[in-house]
Write an enzyme that holds these catalytic residues in place. Structure first.
Site, short mmCIF file in Angstrom:
data_model
loop_
_atom_site.label_atom_id
_atom_site.label_comp_id
_atom_site.label_asym_id
_atom_site.label_seq_id
_atom_site.Cartn_x
_atom_site.Cartn_y
_atom_site.Cartn_z
N PRO A 55 5.97 8.10 17.12
CA PRO A 55 7.23 8.07 17.87
C PRO A 55 7.21 9.12 18.98
O PRO A 55 6.56 10.15 18.85
CB PRO A 55 8.28 8.43 16.81
CG PRO A 55 7.61 8.22 15.50
CD PRO A 55 6.16 8.48 15.73
N CYS A 56 7.91 8.84 20.06
CA CYS A 56 7.87 9.76 21.20
C CYS A 56 9.18 10.55 21.30
O CYS A 56 9.75 10.67 22.36
CB CYS A 56 7.58 9.04 22.51
SG CYS A 56 8.92 7.96 23.08
N GLN A 57 9.66 11.09 20.16
CA GLN A 57 10.86 11.91 20.22
C GLN A 57 10.62 13.08 21.16
O GLN A 57 9.51 13.54 21.35
CB GLN A 57 11.21 12.47 18.83
CG GLN A 57 11.50 11.42 17.79
CD GLN A 57 10.33 11.29 16.84
OE1 GLN A 57 9.20 11.34 17.25
NE2 GLN A 57 10.64 11.11 15.58
#
Length: 283
Positions: A55-57
């Site tokens: 995920p690219c939080q």
């Protein structure tokens, strides 16, 4: 793509039970390691290639003045731990195109920096499945890294951008057809800007498939003769993602759609490992 290349898988990490079930149905001998946050990297077998996605939080390590020590539960740091412990020669990590602009570009830059600190010469390549024999416009960023040697930056080549939805269309059941009431409700949602939908005809391309049955994946409505509107089928999604037909059969529609929407397009994987990276790495 790796299977076609002849690679042998030593294990995989996944937490969603239905996706694990689909995977093990086809690869029963591959070892499931479960939740990556529970893996002890030193206990893993040795391996040469690491593939995955994360995920690219938003995180800004420099901005927080905590450097690479500020983990905050980010999946990329667990990947980093594996790299530091096992030092695989090659790494390939997939993400959405938006990571390059997420958090004003800081997310992408920090991921790149982290992988470089792990000891890898890194490059970035943007691939669209519509350029590799699919009728799906699915852009994905691929981080590619090699440990022992640097390698040149190379532009990808378009192999086949001729496909349209008519090449992947399947039959459909009555349950896939939208009722008149459903169509009216969707039109009201569009007018009130609550939710949109996409009409797909035979000469169109499909936008990126997602994991949600009720989100954009299933809100792609196929137009048939006789003013019929229907939902995209799981079989069509499998074809658009490059999987063999009925690859996800045996699970509910929701679970099948989740697995397909989360997958790397098989045609893109084939091009990446057997063409693009072969010239850079597999000499």
């Amino acid at each position: 793509g790796l299977e076609k290349m002849g690679a042998e898988c030593v294990g995989f990490s996944e937490i969603k039970e239905s996706s694990i079930g689909i995977y093990l149905k086809h690869y029963p001998d591959h070892k499931p390691f479960g939740d990556i946050t529970k893996i002890v990297p030193e206990e893993l077998s040795d391996f040469d290639v690491f593939t995955g996605g994360f995920p690219c939080q938003s995180f800004s390590m420099v901005g927080a003045r905590k450097g690479f020590g500020d983990r905050r539960g980010q999946m990329i740091f667990y990947i980093y731990d594996i790299f530091m412990a096992k030092k695989p020669e090659y790494v390939v990590l997939e993400n959405v195109k938006g990571i390059t602009t997420h958090d004003h570009g800081r997310t992408y830059k920090n991921v790149f920096k982290l992988l470089s600190v792990a000891g890898y010469h890194m490059r970035l390549v943007l691939l669209n499945s519509a350029h590799y024999g699919s009728a799906q416009a699915r852009e994905r960023v691929i981080f590619v890294g090699r440990r022992s040697a640097d390698f040149p930056l190379k532009n990808p080549v378009i192999r086949d951008d001729s496909k349209r939805f008519r090449d992947f269309r399947s039959g459909y059941d009555a349950k896939d057809i939208l009722s008149e009431k459903s169509i009216v409700r969707m039109e009201k949602n569009v007018k009130s800007r609550k939710k949109g939908f996409e009409l797909v005809g035979g000469y169109d391309r499909v936008n990126t498939l997602t994991t949600g049955v009720s989100t954009s994946g299933r809100n792609m409505l196929v137009t048939e003769d006789g003013d019929v509107w229907r939902r995209l089928t799981c079989l069509e999604a499998e074809r658009l993602q490059g999987f063999p037909e009925e690859w996800t059969e045996g699970e509910t529609t929701a679970k099948r759609w989740f697995a397909l929407g989360n997958a790397v397009n098989c045609r893109v994987s084939d091009y990446l490992f057997n063409d693009y990276l072969r010239d850079l790495w597999w000499e």
